[in-house]
Design a protein around this motif. Structure first.
Motif, PDB file in Angstrom:
ATOM      1  N   GLU A 214      39.293   5.206  -2.118  1.00 27.17           N
ATOM      2  CA  GLU A 214      40.660   5.623  -1.807  1.00 27.17           C
ATOM      3  C   GLU A 214      41.023   6.962  -1.919  1.00 27.17           C
ATOM      4  N   PRO A 215      40.938   7.895  -1.291  1.00 23.65           N
ATOM      5  CA  PRO A 215      41.537   9.313  -1.625  1.00 23.65           C
ATOM      6  C   PRO A 215      42.914   9.317  -1.887  1.00 23.65           C
ATOM      7  N   LEU A 216      43.231  10.326  -2.677  1.00 25.62           N
ATOM      8  CA  LEU A 216      44.404  10.545  -3.317  1.00 25.62           C
ATOM      9  C   LEU A 216      44.863  11.915  -2.579  1.00 25.62           C
ATOM     10  N   SER A 217      46.109  12.177  -2.140  1.00 23.60           N
ATOM     11  CA  SER A 217      46.417  13.586  -1.411  1.00 23.60           C
ATOM     12  C   SER A 217      47.701  14.017  -1.607  1.00 23.60           C
ATOM     13  N   GLU A 218      48.180  15.152  -1.789  1.00 20.47           N
ATOM     14  CA  GLU A 218      49.781  15.332  -2.022  1.00 20.47           C
ATOM     15  C   GLU A 218      49.582  16.493  -1.179  1.00 20.47           C
ATOM     16  N   ASN A 219      50.613  16.482   0.039  1.00 14.43           N
ATOM     17  CA  ASN A 219      50.820  17.501   1.037  1.00 14.43           C
ATOM     18  C   ASN A 219      49.235  18.265   1.430  1.00 14.43           C
ATOM     19  N   GLY A 220      48.281  17.189   1.608  1.00 16.70           N
ATOM     20  CA  GLY A 220      46.713  17.442   1.866  1.00 16.70           C
ATOM     21  C   GLY A 220      46.172  18.272   0.998  1.00 16.70           C
ATOM     22  N   GLN A 221      46.680  18.636  -0.372  1.00 15.82           N
ATOM     23  CA  GLN A 221      46.182  19.489  -1.154  1.00 15.82           C
ATOM     24  C   GLN A 221      44.924  18.998  -1.817  1.00 15.82           C
ATOM     25  N   LEU A 222      44.922  17.852  -2.226  1.00 14.48           N
ATOM     26  CA  LEU A 222      44.040  16.907  -2.868  1.00 14.48           C
ATOM     27  C   LEU A 222      43.130  15.975  -2.119  1.00 14.48           C
TER      28      LEU A 222
ATOM     29  N   ASN B 101      50.884  17.898 -11.202  1.00 13.67           N
ATOM     30  CA  ASN B 101      49.547  18.132 -11.737  1.00 13.67           C
ATOM     31  C   ASN B 101      48.676  16.945 -11.647  1.00 13.67           C
ATOM     32  N   LEU B 102      47.389  17.058 -11.466  1.00 15.32           N
ATOM     33  CA  LEU B 102      46.667  15.963 -11.301  1.00 15.32           C
ATOM     34  C   LEU B 102      45.642  15.780 -12.493  1.00 15.32           C
TER      35      LEU B 102
ATOM     36  N   SER C 136      48.065  21.523  -8.928  1.00 19.62           N
ATOM     37  CA  SER C 136      47.893  21.349  -7.525  1.00 19.62           C
ATOM     38  C   SER C 136      48.519  22.403  -6.651  1.00 19.62           C
ATOM     39  N   ALA C 137      49.443  23.586  -7.180  1.00 21.47           N
ATOM     40  CA  ALA C 137      49.813  24.431  -6.315  1.00 21.47           C
ATOM     41  C   ALA C 137      49.070  25.811  -6.632  1.00 21.47           C
ATOM     42  N   THR C 138      48.568  26.076  -7.865  1.00 28.05           N
ATOM     43  CA  THR C 138      47.823  27.202  -7.998  1.00 28.05           C
ATOM     44  C   THR C 138      46.199  27.098  -8.190  1.00 28.05           C
ATOM     45  N   GLY C 139      45.909  25.885  -8.257  1.00 25.95           N
ATOM     46  CA  GLY C 139      44.379  25.700  -8.552  1.00 25.95           C
ATOM     47  C   GLY C 139      44.002  25.950  -9.795  1.00 25.95           C
ATOM     48  N   LYS C 140      44.951  26.190 -10.968  1.00 28.75           N
ATOM     49  CA  LYS C 140      44.454  26.376 -12.231  1.00 28.75           C
ATOM     50  C   LYS C 140      43.841  25.035 -12.822  1.00 28.75           C
TER      51      LYS C 140
ATOM     52  N   LEU D 177      33.216  10.517 -10.139  1.00 23.74           N
ATOM     53  CA  LEU D 177      34.584  10.944  -9.618  1.00 23.74           C
ATOM     54  C   LEU D 177      34.418  12.589  -8.822  1.00 23.74           C
ATOM     55  N   CYS D 178      34.868  12.569  -7.723  1.00 19.94           N
ATOM     56  CA  CYS D 178      34.742  13.781  -7.152  1.00 19.94           C
ATOM     57  C   CYS D 178      36.179  14.108  -6.357  1.00 19.94           C
ATOM     58  N   PHE D 179      36.870  15.323  -6.540  1.00 16.06           N
ATOM     59  CA  PHE D 179      37.816  15.819  -6.112  1.00 16.06           C
ATOM     60  C   PHE D 179      37.914  17.068  -5.383  1.00 16.06           C
ATOM     61  N   ARG D 180      38.444  17.597  -4.342  1.00 15.70           N
ATOM     62  CA  ARG D 180      38.352  18.882  -3.604  1.00 15.70           C
ATOM     63  C   ARG D 180      39.837  19.416  -3.465  1.00 15.70           C
ATOM     64  N   TYR D 181      39.839  20.582  -3.760  1.00 12.64           N
ATOM     65  CA  TYR D 181      41.279  21.417  -4.119  1.00 12.64           C
ATOM     66  C   TYR D 181      41.164  21.956  -2.656  1.00 12.64           C
ATOM     67  N   ASN D 182      42.640  21.876  -2.009  1.00 14.55           N
ATOM     68  CA  ASN D 182      42.742  22.662  -0.830  1.00 14.55           C
ATOM     69  C   ASN D 182      44.206  23.725  -1.202  1.00 14.55           C
ATOM     70  N   SER D 183      44.090  24.844  -1.118  1.00 13.88           N
ATOM     71  CA  SER D 183      45.249  25.676  -1.207  1.00 13.88           C
ATOM     72  C   SER D 183      46.284  25.270  -0.634  1.00 13.88           C
ATOM     73  N   SER D 184      47.525  25.404  -1.116  1.00 12.86           N
ATOM     74  CA  SER D 184      48.791  25.390  -0.172  1.00 12.86           C
ATOM     75  C   SER D 184      49.009  26.370   1.151  1.00 12.86           C
ATOM     76  N   ASP D 185      48.172  27.339   0.870  1.00 13.35           N
ATOM     77  CA  ASP D 185      48.396  28.253   1.903  1.00 13.35           C
ATOM     78  C   ASP D 185      47.499  27.927   3.189  1.00 13.35           C
TER      79      ASP D 185
END
Length: 594
Positions: free
Chosen positions: A366-374, A399-400, A465-469, A584-592
């Motif tokens: 089951e994927p987790l997403s916030e505004n499509g960023q995660l 934050n994740l 999730s906003a900056t990718g840090k 456990l695997c997650f991909r980061y998509n920048s808000s831009d």
């Protein structure tokens, strides 16, 4: 007869047949175990005994050969011309040379002949057209002199030409001495004058009869055969003297064909010959000095002659076991129902515990997403009904927070320790900003009252999730894999390792930081992946894990997890899963780009 009585008789008959069946199984099993143990013990004792016999023969023969070499060096000027006992120029006549050789022969009983052959250009004396070579042999306790230079060209003989050509010592092939008729070998030593110039060869004949007698003294079994074989595979020693100097191919060709395929530098070897006409154990050792082979053959039937007694003992043990089973059967049968019921209840409780454990983790796939960023996906497959692996993640203040861990051991104790770690992760990370401090707090809690000394390897992190840090902390866990958005740059993340949680309460941990770029993904896993083995006991390994993740790098996190698990199953090739598998695997998509 009433039906209850008939039912009781049937039950009794059934139970009796069951007892007989169980007794037969116990008897057969006990018989096989005792037979196997007895044969194993006899084989071990035989191997040790034969090994000692080989050492005895080896040390004796090698010691005798060494003493001959030492004699040769002592009576020559081969080691240091300044300390030579004599020089060929010291002999002013043929008579003086023969007298010297006779003195040596009389002193050393192991030497049955001694010769000095000189180069014609060196010797001022001549015995004939071939040069000067004096030879003294002992026949029946009487010395006999031979003037080899007058008989034949001694420089073409093996004892002379081999040493002269190589300018090294040489042990000849055994041969039958013409006068005594005994098997003899010869040690040749090249001679040099005080200037180092080659002038001739010193040769010592050694009667191998003493070697044969020593071999005959060794008799590990009544019909065992101890032999000594030269490097040309001819017998030097054999219980039957008619075999002396005969080729070994005439005697047990299967055995010696196996030996001839070996390197002559081998040490002790053992194998079993099981042909139609010969069933024996063969033991071999090599005398490196001459590359002679010591062989001991032991008939298998004679080696295991005491097994019959062991068989009888085993039979009585099995019968006693059957009687004991009959006496205890009624009691055991009554207890069986209670045990079965208890086991059924325990299995039910374990299944419930397994369900609770799985409910504690986010839903599989089951994927987790916030505004499509995660985009995140986890997977947990215990090796048993319940396991000791864990993973978790949650969003808090943008934050994740995520973690993955592997508890030492398996089963219920590991699952309880896992549950405690899972709870501490949730409760600690929500109220502690510093990641390293949060992990230290979890560690201290796990160390409290940890009398079983359990521990958990643990990796956790916090992703903005906003900056990718990305902040992360590693406590003895496998290094995660960074799946870069740039093709071909997938790699392991180098982390600072600390002790796993639960070992020492005062351990400090370190927070490390990196920035994820748009499209980057992080893959975390437990050692159940890298240590997954196939039927050949080959592990999946770190590099194969990296290769498989790289191959699926462009796919979704769900596909990466799903296809990597498929790769692991293909590698296992039917082998039973030995450890929990967690990913456990997650991909980061920048808000831009959202």
């Amino acid at each position: 007869m009433s039906r209850p009585k008939i039912a009781g008789i049937r039950t009794y008959i059934s139970l009796s047949l069951l007892v007989i069946l169980i007794g037969g199984i116990v008897f057969t099993t006990g018989f096989g175990i005792c037979l196997y143990l007895s044969r194993t013990q006899i084989t071990e004792l035989t191997n040790k005994g034969i090994s000692r016999d080989l050492d005895l023969i080896h040390n004796y023969v090698d010691g005798q050969l060494q003493s001959i070499e030492e004699v040769a060096y002592a009576i020559s000027w081969a080691e240091d011309p300044n300390y030579a006992i004599y020089d060929p120029t010291d002999f002013d006549s043929e008579e003086s040379m023969f007298v010297f050789l006779e003195n040596i022969l009389n002193v050393h009983s192991n030497i049955c002949g001694i010769a000095i052959g000189l180069e014609p250009s060196f010797s001022t004396q001549q015995q004939g057209s071939y040069g000067f070579a004096a030879y003294v042999t002992n026949v029946s306790g009487k010395n006999e002199r031979l003037r080899l230079g007058a008989i034949n060209d001694y420089r073409k003989k093996e004892w002379y030409c081999k040493a002269a050509a190589s300018d090294k010592t040489y042990w000849s092939m055994p041969f039958r001495e013409s006068n005594m008729g005994k098997v003899v070998t010869c040690f040749s030593l090249p001679l040099h004058d005080k200037t180092g110039k080659f002038v001739g060869v010193l040769a010592l004949d050694i009667n191998t009869e003493a070697f044969r007698l020593k071999c005959n003294e060794i008799m590990p079994f009544k019909h065992a055969e101890v032999t000594l074989v030269a490097r040309n595979y001819r017998f030097i020693s054999h219980p039957d003297t008619s075999y002396l100097l005969r080729n070994v191919a005439e005697y047990h060709p299967e055995q010696w064909k196996h030996v001839q395929n070996q390197d002559l530098t081998f040490q002790k070897k053992f194998f079993r010959l099981n042909s139609a006409d010969n069933k024996s154990f063969f033991y071999f050792d090599t005398i490196q000095r001459t590359q002679w082979i010591i062989s001991i053959e032991c008939p298998i039937d004679e080696v295991y002659s005491s097994v019959n007694r062991m068989k009888r003992d085993t039979t009585w043990i099995a019968i006693a076991s059957i009687l004991f089973m009959i006496i205890c059967f009624i009691y055991l049968f009554r207890r069986l129902q209670k045990i079965t019921l208890s086991k059924a209840n325990l299995d039910k409780e374990v299944k419930i515990a397994s369900g609770i454990q799985m409910d504690m983790t986010p839903k599989d796939g089951e994927p987790l997403s916030e505004n499509g960023q995660l985009d995140i996906c986890g997977f947990l497959q215990p090796a048993r009904d319940i396991g000791g692996d864990l993973y978790d993640y949650f969003l808090h203040d943008g934050n994740l927070y995520f973690c993955i861990g592997d508890v030492s051991g398996k089963g219920i104790p590991a699952s309880l320790f896992m549950s405690a770690t899972h709870y501490l992760f949730r409760s600690t990370l929500e109220c502690c900003e510093d990641l390293a401090q949060a992990v230290a707090n979890i560690n201290r809690s796990l160390c409290t009252n940890n009398e079983r000394n359990m521990f958990v390897t643990f990796f956790c992190g916090k992703l903005n999730s906003a900056t990718g840090k990305l902040d992360y902390c590693n406590a003895g866990h496998n290094a995660p894999i960074l799946i870069s958005h740039e093709p071909g740059k997938t790699r392991f993340i180098q982390t600072t390792h600390r002790l796993p949680l639960g070992i020492m309460s005062d351990v400090t941990f370190q927070t490390e930081t990196m920035n994820l770029q748009n499209g980057d993904a992080l893959f975390l896993y437990t050692d159940g992946i890298t240590e997954s083995m196939n039927l050949k006991r080959q592990e999946f390994g770190d590099q194969q894990t990296l290769q498989c993740v790289t191959a699926h790098a462009s796919e979704s996190t769900q596909d990466i997890v799903k296809k990597l698990y498929t790769d692991i199953q293909q590698h296992a090739d039917g082998a039973e899963q030995s450890d929990d598998i967690t990913m456990l695997c997650f991909r980061y998509n920048s808000s831009d780009n959202s």
